[in-house]
Motif scaffolding. Structure first.
Motif, mmCIF file in Angstrom:
data_model
loop_
_atom_site.group_PDB
_atom_site.id
_atom_site.type_symbol
_atom_site.label_atom_id
_atom_site.label_comp_id
_atom_site.label_asym_id
_atom_site.label_seq_id
_atom_site.Cartn_x
_atom_site.Cartn_y
_atom_site.Cartn_z
ATOM 1 N N LEU A 116 0.920 -1.256 -0.014
ATOM 2 C CA LEU A 116 -0.092 0.030 -0.164
ATOM 3 C C LEU A 116 0.725 1.333 0.118
ATOM 4 N N GLY A 117 1.985 1.180 0.857
ATOM 5 C CA GLY A 117 2.972 2.348 0.819
ATOM 6 C C GLY A 117 3.287 2.526 -0.503
ATOM 7 N N VAL A 118 3.847 1.510 -1.091
ATOM 8 C CA VAL A 118 4.297 1.885 -2.756
ATOM 9 C C VAL A 118 3.470 2.322 -3.511
ATOM 10 N N VAL A 119 2.199 1.931 -3.503
ATOM 11 C CA VAL A 119 1.154 2.453 -4.340
ATOM 12 C C VAL A 119 0.742 3.817 -3.996
ATOM 13 N N MET A 120 0.919 4.137 -2.706
ATOM 14 C CA MET A 120 0.712 5.621 -2.307
ATOM 15 C C MET A 120 1.722 6.551 -2.873
ATOM 16 N N LYS A 121 2.713 5.934 -2.686
ATOM 17 C CA LYS A 121 3.919 6.716 -3.192
ATOM 18 C C LYS A 121 3.866 7.172 -4.502
ATOM 19 N N GLY A 122 3.645 6.347 -5.387
ATOM 20 C CA GLY A 122 3.592 6.529 -6.817
ATOM 21 C C GLY A 122 2.268 7.296 -7.273
ATOM 22 N N VAL A 123 1.233 7.260 -6.423
ATOM 23 C CA VAL A 123 0.069 8.152 -6.795
ATOM 24 C C VAL A 123 0.439 9.765 -6.291
ATOM 25 N N ALA A 124 0.825 9.723 -4.980
ATOM 26 C CA ALA A 124 0.984 10.977 -4.256
ATOM 27 C C ALA A 124 2.281 11.732 -5.216
ATOM 28 N N LEU A 125 3.067 11.150 -5.395
ATOM 29 C CA LEU A 125 4.319 11.764 -5.984
ATOM 30 C C LEU A 125 4.161 12.185 -7.547
ATOM 31 N N LEU A 126 3.465 11.326 -8.103
ATOM 32 C CA LEU A 126 3.415 11.540 -9.606
ATOM 33 C C LEU A 126 2.219 11.981 -9.991
ATOM 34 N N GLY A 127 1.123 12.113 -8.898
ATOM 35 C CA GLY A 127 -0.220 12.582 -9.338
ATOM 36 C C GLY A 127 -0.276 14.247 -9.989
ATOM 37 N N LEU A 128 0.483 14.986 -9.460
ATOM 38 C CA LEU A 128 0.662 16.424 -9.835
ATOM 39 C C LEU A 128 1.174 16.486 -11.348
ATOM 40 N N HIS A 129 1.889 15.408 -11.963
ATOM 41 C CA HIS A 129 2.396 15.570 -13.218
ATOM 42 C C HIS A 129 1.389 16.090 -14.098
ATOM 43 N N PRO A 130 0.324 15.234 -14.347
ATOM 44 C CA PRO A 130 -0.767 15.698 -15.356
ATOM 45 C C PRO A 130 -1.154 17.042 -15.098
ATOM 46 N N PHE A 131 -1.464 17.321 -13.970
ATOM 47 C CA PHE A 131 -2.105 18.711 -13.722
ATOM 48 C C PHE A 131 -1.154 19.889 -13.962
ATOM 49 N N LEU A 132 0.218 19.684 -13.926
ATOM 50 C CA LEU A 132 0.936 20.560 -14.265
ATOM 51 C C LEU A 132 1.164 20.674 -15.756
ATOM 52 N N LEU A 133 1.053 19.541 -16.655
ATOM 53 C CA LEU A 133 1.137 19.841 -17.928
ATOM 54 C C LEU A 133 -0.371 20.406 -18.498
ATOM 55 N N LYS A 134 -1.527 20.141 -17.792
ATOM 56 C CA LYS A 134 -2.536 20.571 -18.297
ATOM 57 C C LYS A 134 -2.746 22.110 -18.244
ATOM 58 N N TRP A 135 -1.933 22.656 -17.192
ATOM 59 C CA TRP A 135 -2.168 24.221 -16.918
ATOM 60 C C TRP A 135 -1.176 24.863 -17.994
ATOM 61 N N LEU A 136 -0.423 24.153 -18.793
ATOM 62 C CA LEU A 136 0.554 24.962 -19.599
ATOM 63 C C LEU A 136 -0.086 25.241 -21.041
ATOM 64 N N PRO A 137 0.353 26.482 -21.431
ATOM 65 C CA PRO A 137 -0.397 26.726 -22.900
ATOM 66 C C PRO A 137 0.719 26.325 -23.724
ATOM 67 N N TYR A 138 -0.090 25.512 -24.921
ATOM 68 C CA TYR A 138 0.800 25.133 -26.020
ATOM 69 C C TYR A 138 0.419 25.733 -27.317
ATOM 70 N N CYS A 139 1.414 26.330 -27.684
ATOM 71 C CA CYS A 139 1.312 27.336 -29.083
ATOM 72 C C CYS A 139 2.325 26.973 -30.054
ATOM 73 N N LYS A 140 2.814 26.141 -29.877
ATOM 74 C CA LYS A 140 4.097 25.571 -30.842
ATOM 75 C C LYS A 140 3.337 24.716 -31.968
ATOM 76 N N THR A 141 3.285 23.474 -31.482
ATOM 77 C CA THR A 141 2.665 22.521 -31.972
ATOM 78 C C THR A 141 2.132 21.394 -31.502
ATOM 79 N N ASN A 142 1.325 20.367 -32.089
ATOM 80 C CA ASN A 142 0.467 19.585 -31.478
ATOM 81 C C ASN A 142 1.090 18.254 -31.763
ATOM 82 N N VAL A 143 2.462 18.190 -32.223
ATOM 83 C CA VAL A 143 2.888 16.852 -32.723
ATOM 84 C C VAL A 143 3.804 16.260 -31.657
ATOM 85 N N ILE A 144 3.803 15.164 -31.565
ATOM 86 C CA ILE A 144 4.736 14.278 -30.519
ATOM 87 C C ILE A 144 5.469 13.433 -31.149
ATOM 88 N N SER A 145 6.767 13.550 -31.180
ATOM 89 C CA SER A 145 7.496 12.661 -31.957
ATOM 90 C C SER A 145 7.919 11.411 -31.066
#
Length: 313
Positions: free
Chosen positions: A148-177
């Motif tokens: 449970l500790g391993v799962v909670m660590k993964g969720v707690a420490l990496l859970g902010l990543h998608p929110f940080l990216l969601k708030w960024l403005p993307y005005c260059k390109t939508n292509v991911i290589s």
């Protein structure tokens, strides 16, 4: 679907190119990718079935292995199906929410995989360096808390990543290589300075996989010191044999992971090489874990053959 430049930070879709420079070989590359994926899914499902159905395998090492197998299954299903769609059908579009979910699952689950490997190393350390207290230290309650500790660590420490990216403005390109969404790949597409976000990602990477790797190395230094002090050659060989499978898995997991992590930040790596190794990092360990443990562990091997109908009960 044609790639397009964006002039506003509002968006809904990214385009995954696959492996740039090797588009003509995508169909051929898909053959080993698909084969490894099938072996990973079948192997880990079989491993979970064997551990669940065999009471003699309800020991700490194999319970942690079952947790690792489940994480491997989810990682494989998070990335490979979309990659095969790119290779076979040129289905390159991925919705922003699906992309962010993929990033969260990949990073959180690989963090959990690292944590389960550390738990397995700790089990080997207690079993070899303090065998008389092994059953007292690693009770089923302790195993559940560690998991449970391993799962909670993964969720707690990496859970902010998608929110940080969601708030960024993307005005260059939508292509991911790439064949799948990655945190640093998406951050580089933003039209603002992402130094702080990159530094945050670096710190999180150290306190997850990096710290786990240091502790695993330390545990095996202590294990090897204890093993080579054993008076019996047979006892030394048996102890080394029980650890060899785990060491192989660790090397297969951390070697491509380290290369992928450093190539993002240091550069100077051909894009197709980086992408191929990034895929190996997610493809190879889930396939090899059940194969290595199945071959080297008689209990798992015999039970697996029985489930497959290749050996009588």
């Amino acid at each position: 679907m044609a790639a397009s430049n964006w002039t506003t930070p509002h968006h809904s879709t990214f385009i995954l190119l696959g492996i740039p420079g090797l588009e003509a070989a995508h169909v051929w590359i898909s053959i080993p990718f698909c084969s490894i994926y099938i072996l990973s899914v079948v192997g880990n499902c079989l491993l979970l079935a064997v551990i669940k159905s065999e009471p003699s395998l309800h020991e700490p090492m194999y319970l942690f292995l079952a947790m690792l197998a489940f994480a491997d299954l989810v990682v494989s299903n998070t990335t490979v199906p979309k990659t095969l769609c790119i290779f076979w059908f040129r289905d390159q579009a991925i919705h922003i929410d699906a992309c962010l979910a993929q990033i969260f699952l990949i990073h959180s689950l690989t963090t959990m995989e690292s944590g389960f490997m550390l738990a397995m190393a700790f089990d080997r350390y207690v079993a070899i360096c303090n065998p008389l207290r092994h059953s007292d230290i690693l009770t089923h309650q302790a195993i559940a808390k560690i998991g449970l500790g391993v799962v909670m660590k993964g969720v707690a420490l990496l859970g902010l990543h998608p929110f940080l990216l969601k708030w960024l403005p993307y005005c260059k390109t939508n292509v991911i290589s790439h064949t799948y969404c990655e945190f640093m790949v998406l951050a580089k597409l933003a039209c603002v300075d992402t130094t702080v976000i990159s530094a945050y990602s670096l710190v999180i990477a150290f306190f997850t996989g990096g710290l786990d790797f240091i502790l695993i190395v330390l545990s095996y230094i202590l294990i090897l010191r204890t093993v080579f002090s054993l008076p019996s050659k047979q006892a030394r060989s048996k102890s080394l044999s029980t650890c060899s499978s785990h060491i192989c898995i660790i090397l297969m997991f951390y070697t491509p992971a380290g290369f992928t992590f450093l190539s993002h930040r240091l550069g100077h790596v051909a894009p197709h090489v980086h992408i191929l190794i990034a895929n190996i990092y997610l493809l190879l360990p889930p396939m090899m874990n059940p194969l290595i443990y199945g071959v080297r562990t008689p209990g798992i091997r015999q039970r697996a053959l029985h489930i497959l109908g290749l050996k009588p009960a």
